[in-house]
Design a protein around this motif. Structure first.
Motif, PDB file in Angstrom:
ATOM      1  N   VAL A 111      18.101  12.170   0.452  1.00  0.00           N
ATOM      2  CA  VAL A 111      16.782  11.611   1.813  1.00  0.00           C
ATOM      3  C   VAL A 111      17.146  10.404   1.133  1.00  0.00           C
ATOM      4  N   LEU A 112      17.280   9.612   1.776  1.00  0.00           N
ATOM      5  CA  LEU A 112      17.416   7.751   2.020  1.00  0.00           C
ATOM      6  C   LEU A 112      16.154   7.372   1.650  1.00  0.00           C
ATOM      7  N   GLU A 113      14.834   7.545   2.324  1.00  0.00           N
ATOM      8  CA  GLU A 113      13.476   6.610   2.598  1.00  0.00           C
ATOM      9  C   GLU A 113      12.556   7.206   1.621  1.00  0.00           C
ATOM     10  N   THR A 114      11.366   6.488   1.186  1.00  0.00           N
ATOM     11  CA  THR A 114      10.441   7.153   1.107  1.00  0.00           C
ATOM     12  C   THR A 114       9.699   7.538   1.709  1.00  0.00           C
ATOM     13  N   PRO A 115       8.558   7.913   1.924  1.00  0.00           N
ATOM     14  CA  PRO A 115       7.494   7.934   2.813  1.00  0.00           C
ATOM     15  C   PRO A 115       7.286   6.615   3.306  1.00  0.00           C
ATOM     16  N   GLU A 116       6.716   5.594   2.833  1.00  0.00           N
ATOM     17  CA  GLU A 116       6.607   4.554   2.995  1.00  0.00           C
ATOM     18  C   GLU A 116       7.197   4.236   3.601  1.00  0.00           C
ATOM     19  N   GLU A 117       8.200   3.730   3.314  1.00  0.00           N
ATOM     20  CA  GLU A 117       9.220   3.324   4.162  1.00  0.00           C
ATOM     21  C   GLU A 117       9.882   3.840   5.530  1.00  0.00           C
ATOM     22  N   MET A 118       9.501   4.799   5.455  1.00  0.00           N
ATOM     23  CA  MET A 118       9.093   5.984   7.258  1.00  0.00           C
ATOM     24  C   MET A 118       8.512   5.421   8.009  1.00  0.00           C
ATOM     25  N   CYS A 119       6.585   5.469   7.343  1.00  0.00           N
ATOM     26  CA  CYS A 119       5.840   4.361   7.689  1.00  0.00           C
ATOM     27  C   CYS A 119       5.716   3.178   8.041  1.00  0.00           C
ATOM     28  N   TRP A 120       6.870   2.278   7.041  1.00  0.00           N
ATOM     29  CA  TRP A 120       7.204   0.917   7.855  1.00  0.00           C
ATOM     30  C   TRP A 120       8.458   1.272   9.231  1.00  0.00           C
ATOM     31  N   LYS A 144       0.759  -0.726   0.277  1.00  0.00           N
ATOM     32  CA  LYS A 144      -0.163   0.410   0.086  1.00  0.00           C
ATOM     33  C   LYS A 144       1.148   1.452  -0.114  1.00  0.00           C
ATOM     34  N   VAL A 145       0.303   2.010  -0.808  1.00  0.00           N
ATOM     35  CA  VAL A 145       1.036   3.790  -1.058  1.00  0.00           C
ATOM     36  C   VAL A 145       0.158   4.649  -0.762  1.00  0.00           C
ATOM     37  N   GLY A 146       0.785   5.533   0.050  1.00  0.00           N
ATOM     38  CA  GLY A 146      -0.075   6.743   0.751  1.00  0.00           C
ATOM     39  C   GLY A 146      -0.633   7.787  -0.678  1.00  0.00           C
ATOM     40  N   LYS A 147      -1.362   8.227  -0.572  1.00  0.00           N
ATOM     41  CA  LYS A 147      -1.579  10.015  -1.954  1.00  0.00           C
ATOM     42  C   LYS A 147      -1.145  10.551  -0.706  1.00  0.00           C
TER      43      LYS A 147
END
Length: 106
Positions: free
Chosen positions: A33-42, A9-12
């Protein structure tokens, strides 16, 4: 250790949300920046779920908790709290019935 493989699942994310995430929350090395917002959430969801280990929960149960928190975050239902004054960092996060990034108010 819990699985490093995050749910698909990815965010909007709005542009302002992405800007704030890049400036304040995503893992960085210097200016990169080393991560995506989804990677941060995980990453955050895994950290939250690891607390379940203190209560004797199984790895499968911890993975389930991590997935549930991940879903809350990418759907915009998990808000950071505020510090006790303008000079203190946020102290808490909490689930909300109001999706923060879909709000029409500033």
């Amino acid at each position: 250790m819990l699985s490093d493989t995050r749910p698909s699942k990815v965010g909007k994310w709005t542009e302002p949300a992405l800007r704030v995430l890049r400036e304040r929350y995503l893992t960085r090395k210097g200016d990169e920046v080393l991560e995506t917002p989804e990677e941060m959430c995980w990453r955050v969801a895994l950290s939250i779920a690891q607390a379940e280990e203190r209560y004797g929960r199984s790895r499968a149960a911890m993975q389930e908790v991590a997935s549930a928190f991940y879903d809350l975050m990418v759907d915009g239902y998990f808000l950071r709290g505020r510090g006790t004054s303008s000079s203190t960092p946020p102290a808490t996060c909490f689930p909300s019935a109001i999706p923060w990034r879909r709000s029409s108010t500033p």
